[in-house]
Design an enzyme around this catalytic site. Structure first.
Site, short mmCIF file in Angstrom:
data_model
loop_
_atom_site.label_atom_id
_atom_site.label_comp_id
_atom_site.label_asym_id
_atom_site.label_seq_id
_atom_site.Cartn_x
_atom_site.Cartn_y
_atom_site.Cartn_z
N CYS A 1 30.19 3.85 -23.07
CA CYS A 1 29.44 4.55 -24.10
C CYS A 1 30.43 5.27 -25.01
CB CYS A 1 28.46 5.60 -23.59
SG CYS A 1 27.23 4.96 -22.46
N ARG B 1 32.92 0.46 -27.17
CA ARG B 1 32.70 1.10 -25.87
C ARG B 1 31.33 0.77 -25.27
NH1 ARG B 1 36.29 5.01 -24.75
NH2 ARG B 1 34.85 5.92 -23.26
N TRP C 1 26.39 1.84 -23.37
CA TRP C 1 26.53 0.75 -22.42
C TRP C 1 25.67 1.16 -21.24
CZ3 TRP C 1 28.40 -0.11 -17.40
CH2 TRP C 1 28.64 -1.45 -17.08
N ASN D 1 28.39 10.30 -22.03
CA ASN D 1 29.08 9.10 -21.57
C ASN D 1 29.46 9.34 -20.12
OD1 ASN D 1 30.84 6.94 -21.13
ND2 ASN D 1 32.56 7.97 -22.11
N GLY D 2 28.90 8.53 -19.21
CA GLY D 2 29.23 8.71 -17.80
C GLY D 2 28.00 8.49 -16.93
N GLU E 1 43.91 -15.86 -16.59
CA GLU E 1 43.65 -15.11 -17.83
C GLU E 1 42.97 -16.01 -18.86
OE1 GLU E 1 43.44 -12.22 -18.73
OE2 GLU E 1 43.70 -12.17 -20.89
N LYS F 1 39.32 -15.27 -20.49
CA LYS F 1 39.10 -15.18 -21.95
C LYS F 1 37.92 -16.06 -22.35
CE LYS F 1 40.67 -12.41 -22.71
NZ LYS F 1 41.51 -11.45 -22.05
N GLU G 1 34.47 -14.65 -20.97
CA GLU G 1 33.90 -13.41 -21.49
C GLU G 1 33.45 -13.50 -22.94
OE1 GLU G 1 36.44 -9.92 -21.44
OE2 GLU G 1 38.20 -11.10 -21.93
N HIS H 1 42.45 -28.72 -2.64
CA HIS H 1 41.76 -28.06 -1.53
C HIS H 1 40.31 -27.73 -1.87
CE1 HIS H 1 45.46 -27.79 0.71
NE2 HIS H 1 46.06 -27.34 -0.38
N LYS I 1 34.68 -2.21 -23.90
CA LYS I 1 36.14 -2.21 -23.89
C LYS I 1 36.70 -1.31 -22.81
CE LYS I 1 40.09 -3.31 -25.71
NZ LYS I 1 40.54 -4.67 -25.37
O1 M6R Z 1 41.63 -0.87 -20.09
P1 M6R Z 1 41.99 -1.69 -18.90
O2 M6R Z 1 43.20 -2.53 -19.10
O3 M6R Z 1 42.11 -0.87 -17.65
O4 M6R Z 1 40.76 -2.65 -18.70
C1 M6R Z 1 40.68 -3.53 -17.62
C2 M6R Z 1 39.62 -4.57 -17.84
O5 M6R Z 1 38.37 -3.96 -17.98
C3 M6R Z 1 39.90 -5.44 -19.07
O6 M6R Z 1 41.15 -6.03 -18.99
C4 M6R Z 1 38.82 -6.52 -19.21
O7 M6R Z 1 38.92 -7.42 -18.15
C5 M6R Z 1 38.95 -7.23 -20.56
N1 M6R Z 1 37.65 -7.39 -21.13
C6 M6R Z 1 39.55 -8.57 -20.45
O8 M6R Z 1 39.64 -9.20 -21.68
#
Ligand code: M6R
Length: 615
Positions: free
Chosen positions: A2, A27, A75, A101-102, A488, A492, A495, A511, A610
């Site tokens: 948030c 956020r 969020w 936020n929380g 990774e 990408k 997501e 396997h 984020k």
């Molecule tokens: O801010 P952080 O690097 O701690 O965040 C970790 C993950 O939430 C972040 O890397 C998330 O997986 C991204 N959306 C990946 O693209």
């Protein structure tokens, strides 16, 4: 997660709040809302959906006047994203307003108690409980708003960054934080409140970041007062000068922040090693490492904790640290690590990696490791973030603001910092020869240029993306240093395009995952020239004989994989340990183009945010 934003001062609050919400939308973007007070009326408008939806609604519902205002982009945690659950929330009397936020963990028991005292609730949120708890305290104890907030927060279990005001005393706003970030911009007779400094950078460069368990009473006609929530003691807050500028948080002509951030990587990597990698002198200079060299050299092992993409950077670091510095490394998901009972001793060094520096699980893992005596080192991007402050020492990545939810330049700059650390420790331990050390420094310095070269494949990658955009599944394979890059790449794609994708070490395919391969399965294989190149070529043969479609990421000029693969994307040659900095680039572009072609919201993928400040 948030985003919260607020203003009190001599300007109209609305333009600041709405633009602030746009900047904080990374956020969370399940719903948004604002509350404005114009001296007479309290006006609230909120809606499910994005800030753009809110703007439409506001135009129909309220006048946008008032020099006091707060806003929220959500969020969802407690309660589905709908209009009623959106913030701001008001107390039963209609007088107190809050954004939060929380998570208030004990909200159910508090709510039950409030109901017995006659309180009614419109929403399913924990936040509405908090504002009514504050009202109950204020009325019962006959105290001012600041005191009521303080007493209420001492009854709360959970995390919060809040801003509260009372329409009957519109000269002040109360803010408080525990576990969620909160910055206060200090202007001339005006104050700005936000989850990060981006909403107010064009108005002031002076900011205070509240620490956990601190609250501030902000009166626009007076100085701000910061207190400890627990014992009411006054705090002398540290005023920080902001380095951020407007250009850094704008798209700068790109269609999406993600694309801008992908293209910023040459500069970001250069910024990361600037002043640290001194090739002519053949040294690596990092204050956080030099000051704590003994801790690193005497470490039994290094434990790396992180989440998501940062965890992948940690995996790459595991290979690099072990290979170069011969220090045993374990890489843990922060969310798992914090809840088991890990064996940690004073001779362990914990490295926490986080772009935002606010990830709740990583923060909790740090606190736990510190309580067991470990030395904790942070690798963060956001300067002054909670993790940066909680760690014993650290090194910033200097990637600049990353706004796209999908991490790109954060990943490559994290690997850059971690490679520098590994090299520095290797030199100190004598596990790398001076000629190899120099070779690494030289090669590292060339990486930004090579990333630029890798970015030139953009057009070709768009063509490949067009061919595979309708696939339902993807596999990503890599070995050694490039196994984490496969993970990774898959993350990408998942997501931002919502296509199912899995990353595997190439040799693991036999396997199990090989059963998935048929003519409809695109398989991205990182097959750059490396120690196990021949083995990866054999894996490609195995895929080919099962009719899988191969997209090979290869070293420039490689003809072997070119002949076998359906498509190839070239990256420049480099030292194997540094190759993830190059091989990751085409995978970022592939996921970007597929997501754009599928008309997905690249910068704000569904259900994500984020900064993940909830457990
Ligand atoms: O801010 P952080 O690097 O701690 O965040 C970790 C993950 O939430 C972040 O890397 C998330 O997986 C991204 N959306 C990946 O693209």
């Amino acid at each position: 997660m948030c985003g919260i934003v607020g203003y009190i001062g001599h300007r109209e609050a609305y333009p600041i709040i709405i633009e602030g919400l746009r900047r904080l939308e990374y956020r969370g973007y399940d719903s948004a809302g604002v509350a404005l007070f114009d001296g007479t009326d309290l006006k609230i408008s909120k809606t499910k959906g994005k800030v753009s939806d809110l703007e439409l609604r506001i135009n129909e519902e309220i006048t946008k006047t008032g020099k006091l205002g707060i806003g929220h982009t959500r969020w969802a945690t407690h309660g589905v994203p709908n209009d009623v659950n959106s913030h701001p929330h008001i107390s039963n009397s209609g007088s107190l307003v809050i954004i939060h936020n929380g998570i208030i963990e004990n909200y159910e028991s508090l709510k039950k108690e409030l109901i017995t005292r006659g309180y009614k609730f419109q929403s399913d949120t924990d936040t509405e409980v908090l504002i009514n708890l504050i009202e109950e305290v204020k009325t019962k104890e006959k105290v001012k708003l600041g005191k009521a907030v303080q007493i209420a927060l001492n009854q709360v279990v959970g995390a919060y960054a809040i801003a509260v005001f009372d329409k009957t005393r519109p000269e002040e706003v109360i803010v408080a934080r525990l576990g969620s970030p909160l910055a206060i911009g200090i202007g001339d007779g005006e104050f700005f409140i936000a989850s990060d400094a981006s909403p107010f950078i064009e108005y002031t460069k002076n900011a205070i970041y509240l620490e956990d368990e601190e609250m501030a009473i902000i009166r626009f006609d007076k100085k701000i007062k910061v207190r400890k929530i627990k014992d009411d003691s006054l705090v002398d807050p540290y005023m920080q000068e902001l380095q951020l500028n407007l250009e850094q948080i704008e798209k700068g002509g790109y269609d999406h922040f993600m694309l801008k951030e992908i293209h910023e990587q040459p500069k970001a990597i250069r910024d990361t090693f600037r002043g640290r990698l001194l090739r002519n002198e053949a040294i690596i200079k990092m204050a956080g490492i030099e000051d704590n060299m003994k801790k690193f050299l005497n470490a039994n092992r290094i434990i790396i904790v992180a989440c998501g993409t940062s965890w992948h950077a940690g995996l790459v670091a595991e290979y690099i640290f072990e290979d170069l510095a011969r220090i045993p490394v374990e890489v843990e998901y922060a969310s798992e690590f914090r809840y088991r009972n890990p064996v940690i001793s004073e001779n362990d060094v914990l490295i926490a990696i986080s772009q935002s520096g606010e990830t709740a699980d990583t923060l909790a893992a740090i606190k736990m490791a510190k309580s067991k005596g470990a030395f904790v080192f942070g690798v963060c991007n956001v300067v002054g973030s909670s993790i940066a402050r909680e760690t014993d020492a650290g090194a910033y990545t200097h990637a600049g603001p990353e706004i796209g939810v999908a991490s790109t330049k954060a990943f490559t700059t994290q690997i850059t910092v971690l490679s520098l650390i590994a090299l520095r420790l290797a030199r100190a331990k004598g596990t790398i020869s001076s000629s190899d050390f120099r070779r690494y420094l030289l090669e590292m310095e060339l990486i930004p240029e090579k990333v630029e070269k890798a970015l030139e494949s953009d057009k070709h990658i768009r063509i490949v993306s067009d061919i595979y955009k309708e696939a339902s599944n993807f596999l990503y394979l890599g070995r050694g240093f490039n196994f984490p890059v496969a993970l990774e790449g898959a993350l990408k794609l998942k997501e931002i395009s919502y296509i199912h994708a899995e990353g595997y070490p190439a040799a693991e395919m036999k396997h199990g995952p090989i059963a998935l391969i048929d003519e409809n399965m695109p398989i991205v294989v990182i097959a750059t020239k490396a120690e196990h190149y021949d083995k990866v070529v054999s894996n490609i043969q195995e895929i080919k004989s099962r009719k899988g479609k191969i997209i090979g990421v290869i070293t420039e000029g490689d003809t072997v994989v070119r002949k076998l693969a359906d498509h190839v994307i070239e990256v420049p040659d480099t030292i194997e340990a540094l190759s993830p900095l190059l091989t990751t680039i085409p995978l970022q572009l592939l996921s970007y183009h597929i997501a754009v072609m599928l008309d997905k919201n690249v910068d704000q993928p569904r259900n994500l945010a984020k900064s993940v400040t909830v457990e």
